[in-house]
Motif scaffolding. Structure first.
Motif, PDB file in Angstrom:
ATOM      1  N   LYS A  67      14.581  84.461  13.422  1.00  0.00           N
ATOM      2  CA  LYS A  67      14.081  83.152  13.005  1.00  0.00           C
ATOM      3  C   LYS A  67      15.218  82.147  12.859  1.00  0.00           C
ATOM      4  N   ALA A  68      16.355  82.618  12.314  1.00  0.00           N
ATOM      5  CA  ALA A  68      17.524  81.746  12.165  1.00  0.00           C
ATOM      6  C   ALA A  68      18.068  81.336  13.526  1.00  0.00           C
ATOM      7  N   TYR A  69      18.146  82.273  14.461  1.00  0.00           N
ATOM      8  CA  TYR A  69      18.644  81.963  15.802  1.00  0.00           C
ATOM      9  C   TYR A  69      17.738  80.954  16.497  1.00  0.00           C
ATOM     10  N   TYR A  70      16.433  81.169  16.386  1.00  0.00           N
ATOM     11  CA  TYR A  70      15.482  80.244  17.001  1.00  0.00           C
ATOM     12  C   TYR A  70      15.632  78.833  16.415  1.00  0.00           C
ATOM     13  N   ALA A  71      15.793  78.762  15.092  1.00  0.00           N
ATOM     14  CA  ALA A  71      15.965  77.461  14.441  1.00  0.00           C
ATOM     15  C   ALA A  71      17.212  76.753  14.958  1.00  0.00           C
ATOM     16  N   GLY A  72      18.288  77.512  15.173  1.00  0.00           N
ATOM     17  CA  GLY A  72      19.508  76.912  15.712  1.00  0.00           C
ATOM     18  C   GLY A  72      19.323  76.392  17.125  1.00  0.00           C
ATOM     19  N   GLU A  73      18.627  77.164  17.983  1.00  0.00           N
ATOM     20  CA  GLU A  73      18.355  76.711  19.347  1.00  0.00           C
ATOM     21  C   GLU A  73      17.470  75.465  19.333  1.00  0.00           C
ATOM     22  N   TYR A  74      16.446  75.496  18.508  1.00  0.00           N
ATOM     23  CA  TYR A  74      15.528  74.362  18.432  1.00  0.00           C
ATOM     24  C   TYR A  74      16.265  73.107  17.937  1.00  0.00           C
ATOM     25  N   GLY A  75      17.093  73.284  16.895  1.00  0.00           N
ATOM     26  CA  GLY A  75      17.828  72.143  16.366  1.00  0.00           C
ATOM     27  C   GLY A  75      18.784  71.552  17.380  1.00  0.00           C
ATOM     28  N   GLY A  76      19.509  72.415  18.132  1.00  0.00           N
ATOM     29  CA  GLY A  76      20.431  71.907  19.143  1.00  0.00           C
ATOM     30  C   GLY A  76      19.708  71.159  20.249  1.00  0.00           C
ATOM     31  N   ASP A  77      18.586  71.710  20.719  1.00  0.00           N
ATOM     32  CA  ASP A  77      17.831  71.043  21.782  1.00  0.00           C
ATOM     33  C   ASP A  77      17.160  69.773  21.281  1.00  0.00           C
ATOM     34  N   LYS A  78      16.707  69.795  20.043  1.00  0.00           N
ATOM     35  CA  LYS A  78      16.074  68.610  19.456  1.00  0.00           C
ATOM     36  C   LYS A  78      17.045  67.442  19.392  1.00  0.00           C
ATOM     37  N   ASN A  79      18.311  67.742  19.102  1.00  0.00           N
ATOM     38  CA  ASN A  79      19.294  66.677  18.931  1.00  0.00           C
ATOM     39  C   ASN A  79      19.800  66.088  20.244  1.00  0.00           C
ATOM     40  N   THR A  80      19.535  66.764  21.371  1.00  0.00           N
ATOM     41  CA  THR A  80      19.899  66.180  22.676  1.00  0.00           C
ATOM     42  C   THR A  80      18.674  65.672  23.421  1.00  0.00           C
ATOM     43  N   ALA A  81      17.480  65.997  22.918  1.00  0.00           N
ATOM     44  CA  ALA A  81      16.249  65.616  23.620  1.00  0.00           C
ATOM     45  C   ALA A  81      16.159  64.105  23.789  1.00  0.00           C
ATOM     46  N   GLY A  82      15.730  63.699  24.989  1.00  0.00           N
ATOM     47  CA  GLY A  82      15.559  62.280  25.265  1.00  0.00           C
ATOM     48  C   GLY A  82      16.849  61.536  25.500  1.00  0.00           C
ATOM     49  N   SER A  83      17.950  62.248  25.766  1.00  0.00           N
ATOM     50  CA  SER A  83      19.238  61.589  25.978  1.00  0.00           C
ATOM     51  C   SER A  83      19.824  62.004  27.324  1.00  0.00           C
ATOM     52  N   SER A  84      20.890  61.317  27.705  1.00  0.00           N
ATOM     53  CA  SER A  84      21.554  61.603  28.982  1.00  0.00           C
ATOM     54  C   SER A  84      23.038  61.343  28.826  1.00  0.00           C
ATOM     55  N   ILE A  85      23.857  62.291  29.305  1.00  0.00           N
ATOM     56  CA  ILE A  85      25.306  62.122  29.254  1.00  0.00           C
ATOM     57  C   ILE A  85      25.959  63.015  30.298  1.00  0.00           C
ATOM     58  N   GLY A  86      26.971  62.491  30.957  1.00  0.00           N
ATOM     59  CA  GLY A  86      27.761  63.284  31.894  1.00  0.00           C
ATOM     60  C   GLY A  86      26.963  63.907  33.018  1.00  0.00           C
ATOM     61  N   GLY A  87      25.921  63.245  33.469  1.00  0.00           N
ATOM     62  CA  GLY A  87      25.135  63.765  34.576  1.00  0.00           C
ATOM     63  C   GLY A  87      24.032  64.723  34.165  1.00  0.00           C
ATOM     64  N   ILE A  88      23.820  64.910  32.864  1.00  0.00           N
ATOM     65  CA  ILE A  88      22.746  65.782  32.369  1.00  0.00           C
ATOM     66  C   ILE A  88      21.741  64.938  31.600  1.00  0.00           C
ATOM     67  N   THR A  89      20.457  65.104  31.917  1.00  0.00           N
ATOM     68  CA  THR A  89      19.384  64.399  31.222  1.00  0.00           C
ATOM     69  C   THR A  89      18.453  65.423  30.592  1.00  0.00           C
ATOM     70  N   TRP A  90      18.287  65.318  29.280  1.00  0.00           N
ATOM     71  CA  TRP A  90      17.439  66.244  28.540  1.00  0.00           C
ATOM     72  C   TRP A  90      16.092  65.601  28.249  1.00  0.00           C
ATOM     73  N   GLY A  91      15.017  66.289  28.580  1.00  0.00           N
ATOM     74  CA  GLY A  91      13.690  65.801  28.259  1.00  0.00           C
ATOM     75  C   GLY A  91      13.327  66.074  26.813  1.00  0.00           C
TER      76      GLY A  91
END
Length: 487
Positions: free
Chosen positions: A373-397
């Motif tokens: 559960k802790a690992y999942y929360a960390g993955e979710y938090g990291g992806d949540k914080n880049t969602a909807g952004s773009s940098i260095g040729g990477i665009t996160w939905g």
């Protein structure tokens, strides 16, 4: 959690050192100056505030009779036992410095770790200590100057506990009453500060001061935590150290440093210390070695069971299976890859499917849903914080929560044009029990003869990528549920 008592003024501060003849005038003006502290305390930088009543004269603070170049100053970092430092600030980076000024010689040490993994939370910890040896001024000894400084800190802390500064509607602040710490040096006290500022900052810390002969000591301890899936640069789900815990910890810390200072003075009576000749130093904790994956001779049973579904998405693939053990995380990886599929109008198509499974166990070897559960929360938090952004040729939905897949699941679409990679990916991450599964379906299409990272490459459409990842994730989790534990 915020304190239940009334909200007080900002952390007390005070001006820098001044000649002895200015001290009486400054004492009268102190109530104006101390109200200027506040947000800067969050980083636990050098600052002044608080004090207790100093004791009588002591010969240890007499004006130095030995040249400063003769004796190295106290090592603040060595005064705190290693096990105590590890308890309060585990895995911390340690920084030390010293500085000679007109009125004091200062020695500092800082222990800091702002990203400690603890279950579903990231914790932050910081200890900051500053030891100042005061120089004599005219007829005043160094000890007398230290006592004056300490008493100013004490009066400033008393004022800070009762001041009522103007705050914005979304700001809250509390400064505790001064608490004397008995049996430490010639006087010691502790104080607590809690502050919340809109939706950005939420922090609290304890601070303690002491006087030992011609030296004053100030130590701060800051502690807080925030959920791993919280929005970055916000105080969402933040909690910080309570008043009771903060006062207890800094009261213990100030005793360690007062003892260390007294020992140094006993070895070097009447000596003015010299600052270190070397520049400030920082020591980081030793990096843990990165575990190397082991190639597996065959797919694990669950991967083998979904191979037919995977090859519908990645025809005629090259396959690979690997395993990696890292602490309590037993990771397996199954990949299906084809770099040379026929595309439309003579184009070349790339398709890749990757399933990564994390199995978590505790020290006794039993399954550990809490770690998953802790690992999942960390993955979710990291992806949540880049969602909807773009940098260095990477665009996160944006993230999309997925119902009916394990106990928790979400998906994301990512487009990458960076370095050797030009491809898009549909990703699904799901948690069930002590397992976290990640499924990535990636691909692109380019004219024949063009390199894989050609600007002419067309990335896999969002729907194809997301639908493919979700379909295989459903099949794989269903298969895991049918497999014996540990397969």
């Amino acid at each position: 959690m915020p304190p239940t008592g009334p909200m007080g003024g900002p952390p007390a501060g005070r001006p820098g050192r001044r000649p002895a003849w200015l001290l009486p005038a400054l004492a009268a003006a102190l109530v104006v100056v101390v109200a200027g502290g506040g947000v800067g305390a969050y980083l636990l930088l050098s600052g002044k505030g608080g004090g207790g009543t100093a004791a009588g004269p002591s010969s240890s603070g007499a004006r130095s009779v030995v040249p400063a170049a003769a004796v190295p100053g106290p090592d603040a970092c060595s005064m705190l036992p290693a096990d105590e430092a590890e308890r309060l600030a585990p895995g911390a980076t340690v920084s030390k410095s010293s500085r000679d000024s007109d009125y004091t010689v200062a020695f500092t040490c800082n222990w800091q770790n702002q990203r400690i993994s603890f279950g579903e939370f990231w914790r932050s910890r910081e200890i900051d200590v500053r030891i100042e040896q005061h120089k004599g001024e005219g007829a005043k000894t160094g000890r007398s100057m230290a006592q004056n400084s300490y008493e100013m800190d004490y009066r400033g802390a008393k004022y800070g506990a009762t001041a009522k500064p103007s705050l914005d509607p979304d700001e809250k602040e509390y400064v505790s009453p001064v608490k004397d710490v008995p049996g430490v040096g010639e006087g010691a006290f502790a104080q607590y500060t809690w502050r919340r500022d809109g939706k950005l900052l939420w922090y609290s810390f304890g601070q303690a001061h002491a006087q030992v002969g011609d030296m004053t000591i100030r130590v701060k301890f800051q502690a807080g935590q925030q959920r791993k899936d919280a929005q970055i640069l916000s105080n969402e789900s933040t909690r910080s150290i309570t008043e009771e815990n903060a006062i207890r910890e800094v009261s213990g810390l100030i005793a360690y440093f007062a003892k260390g200072v007294a020992a140094w003075q006993a070895q070097h009576p009447g000596v003015l210390a010299k600052p270190d000749q070397a520049p400030a130093t920082t020591q980081s904790p030793a990096a843990r070695p990165t575990p190397s994956p082991t190639e597996l001779a065959a797919f694990p049973p669950a991967c083998q069971a979904v191979t037919q579904a995977a090859t519908r998405l990645v025809p005629k693939p090259a396959t690979r299976a690997r395993a990696t053990e890292s602490g309590n995380d037993d990771e397996t990886e199954c990949r299906w890859l084809n770099l040379d599929l026929p595309g439309t109008a003579g184009n070349v198509r790339i398709r890749s499917m990757l399933i990564t499974t994390h199995r978590f166990t505790n020290r006794a070897g039993a399954i550990d849903p809490g770690a998953a559960k802790a690992y999942y929360a960390g993955e979710y938090g990291g992806d949540k914080n880049t969602a909807g952004s773009s940098i260095g040729g990477i665009t996160w939905g944006e993230l999309s929560d997925i119902k009916g897949l394990g106990e928790q699941a979400y998906g994301q679409f990512v487009e990458t044009r960076q370095g050797e990679v030009s491809a898009s990916s549909g990703t699904v991450i799901a948690r069930t029990g002590a397992l976290v599964v990640r499924v990535d379906y990636s691909g692109s299409e380019r004219p024949k003869g063009e390199p894989a990272n050609s600007p002419k490459a067309r990335l896999m459409p969002r729907k194809e990528a997301q639908d493919g990842a979700l379909a295989l994730a459903r099949a794989y989790l269903a298969e895991l549920a049918r497999q014996p534990a540990g397969s």
